[in-house]
Design a protein around this motif. Sequence first.
Motif, short mmCIF file in Angstrom:
data_model
loop_
_atom_site.label_atom_id
_atom_site.label_comp_id
_atom_site.label_asym_id
_atom_site.label_seq_id
_atom_site.Cartn_x
_atom_site.Cartn_y
_atom_site.Cartn_z
N SER A 1 0.86 -1.18 0.00
CA SER A 1 0.00 0.00 0.00
C SER A 1 0.90 1.23 0.00
CB SER A 1 -0.89 0.00 1.23
OG SER A 1 -1.66 1.17 1.26
N ARG A 2 0.79 2.04 -1.07
CA ARG A 2 1.70 3.18 -1.19
C ARG A 2 1.02 4.54 -1.20
NH1 ARG A 2 4.94 0.47 -5.79
NH2 ARG A 2 6.05 -1.10 -4.61
N LEU A 3 -0.29 4.60 -1.24
CA LEU A 3 -0.94 5.90 -1.39
C LEU A 3 -1.28 6.60 -0.08
CD1 LEU A 3 -3.18 5.11 -4.47
CD2 LEU A 3 -0.91 6.14 -4.39
N PHE B 1 7.74 9.60 -12.34
CA PHE B 1 8.97 9.10 -11.73
C PHE B 1 9.65 10.21 -10.93
CE2 PHE B 1 13.54 8.29 -11.81
CZ PHE B 1 13.61 6.97 -11.37
N GLY B 2 9.73 11.40 -11.52
CA GLY B 2 10.37 12.53 -10.84
C GLY B 2 9.73 12.84 -9.50
N GLN C 1 11.49 11.90 -5.47
CA GLN C 1 11.67 12.99 -4.50
C GLN C 1 10.96 12.71 -3.18
OE1 GLN C 1 10.86 16.93 -6.11
NE2 GLN C 1 11.32 16.16 -8.15
N HIS C 2 10.12 11.67 -3.15
CA HIS C 2 9.35 11.38 -1.95
C HIS C 2 9.53 9.95 -1.46
CE1 HIS C 2 7.43 14.91 -3.74
NE2 HIS C 2 7.23 15.26 -2.48
N GLN D 1 10.69 1.52 -1.43
CA GLN D 1 11.55 2.45 -2.18
C GLN D 1 12.10 1.77 -3.42
OE1 GLN D 1 14.55 3.72 0.60
NE2 GLN D 1 13.23 5.26 1.55
N VAL D 2 12.64 0.57 -3.22
CA VAL D 2 13.23 -0.18 -4.34
C VAL D 2 12.16 -0.54 -5.37
CG1 VAL D 2 14.36 -2.36 -4.98
CG2 VAL D 2 15.18 -1.04 -3.00
#
Length: 141
Positions: free
Chosen positions: A41-43, A96-97, A101-102, A111-112
């Motif tokens: 879960s990333r949001l 991606f940018g 940055q976050h 992260q990976v």
Amino acid sequence: MNTRIRYGGLGLLAVTGLYTGVWAYFSPKGWYAHFPGFGLSRLPQLGPYNEHLAKDTGAMFLALAVLTAVTLRQARDDRLVRTTGAVWLVFGVLHFGYHVQHLDMYGTRDQVLNVVTLSALLLASALLVLPVAPVRRDGPR
């Protein structure tokens, strides 16, 4: 670039667009809570739920999926394939940018995975922008 790579890149992008688009548009709360799926879960780390933003994201991904599906059916049309690749590339570079940055709000695994999955989509998009190599018909010498 050869035709197989072209079909593979378009296929990956079409599936990505459909997967994300259908989920975000038709189940925005579920998408927000559980994207990208597979127990991840990333949001929620990015801020509070916003139905309008989730549904707009779904609509945008569905639009990209439609463009990509049309292009898949006409994968020999170099101009269409390169245009579709450019559209995905613009989105992908900006997307991606933002995410790189976050990354600090995620654990190492996420992260990976973020960098790897978004890089794969960038690579697929970039490859589509390349022209198809001409087919040699002269055979071995």
